[in-house]
Design an enzyme around this catalytic site. Structure first.
Site, mmCIF file in Angstrom:
data_model
loop_
_atom_site.group_PDB
_atom_site.id
_atom_site.type_symbol
_atom_site.label_atom_id
_atom_site.label_comp_id
_atom_site.label_asym_id
_atom_site.label_seq_id
_atom_site.Cartn_x
_atom_site.Cartn_y
_atom_site.Cartn_z
ATOM 1 C CG ASP A 174 45.784 27.469 11.852
ATOM 2 O OD1 ASP A 174 45.844 28.317 12.755
ATOM 3 O OD2 ASP A 174 46.260 27.626 10.713
ATOM 4 C CG ASP A 181 44.661 21.842 9.543
ATOM 5 O OD1 ASP A 181 44.456 22.844 8.832
ATOM 6 O OD2 ASP A 181 45.701 21.675 10.202
#
Length: 206
Positions: free
Chosen positions: A131, A133
């Site tokens: 992901d 962040d």
């Protein structure tokens, strides 16, 4: 005295000798390689800062304390928003895609998590499934409609983007604040609590 170190700051200077005796071998190896540690949300005694050590594996995270006088260098997430890497990964492409839109939003933003760690240190931390962040410094309140607009921008990215709003009283997930729940989870060094307004946490919900 207010702790000037904020969650997600990266700090250099901690040595294996400053670890507790029961620290796993991988923690010693990470520090011996010159990796930074990341500031975490936790209370600490004067002269110490709560930090976490990252390992090669996702589950390798070690919480410890670093002496403030050992700190040689500090990099904040907002120091990384214009840094780039030539690694061709979804999180990197997402960051490149979002950068001009986040620059134009008028708020201070930064990169945390694996992407921030790699951009700051040069140690490979990202992979194909990572992901992205991000943090957004929000000293003044961000309206829920503004939060919804931001979520729409992030949803166009190539990978999942997790953004935290950093208020003066702690952090709240952008997607949660953009949602329909009346109360949201606010996290700070001492607690995580449900609040109606992250910028006015005195309005606690029981």
């Amino acid at each position: 005295m207010v702790n000037t170190f904020l969650a997600h700051d990266l700090l250099w200077g901690m040595t294996p000798q400053q670890l507790p005796a029961d620290a796993p071998t991988w923690v010693t190896e990470s520090l011996s390689a010159g990796q930074p540690v990341v500031v975490r949300r936790a209370l600490s005694a004067p002269g110490l800062v709560a930090v976490g050590v990252r390992g090669r594996l996702r589950e390798q995270r070690f919480a410890t304390l670093m002496p403030v006088d050992a700190i040689q260098r500090r990099v904040k997430p907002e120091d990384l928003c214009q840094r780039s890497t030539d690694r061709d990964l979804p999180a990197v492409r997402a960051l490149n895609h979002l950068r001009p839109m986040l620059d134009a939003c008028g708020w201070v933003w930064g990169v945390s998590g694996s992407a921030g760690f790699e951009l700051a240190s040069g140690f490979a931390a990202l992979h194909e499934g990572s992901d992205l962040d991000l943090i957004l410094r929000t000293p003044q309140a961000l309206g829920r409609s503004q939060a919804q607009d931001l979520v729409e921008i992030l949803q166009a990215a190539e990978c999942l983007v997790d953004m935290q709003l950093q208020t003066p009283f702690g952090a709240v997930a952008l997607r949660e604040w953009a949602g329909s729940a009346r109360r949201v989870l606010l996290k700070n060094a001492s607690e995580a609590c449900l609040v109606i307004d992250p910028w006015n946490p005195q309005e606690h919900a029981a």
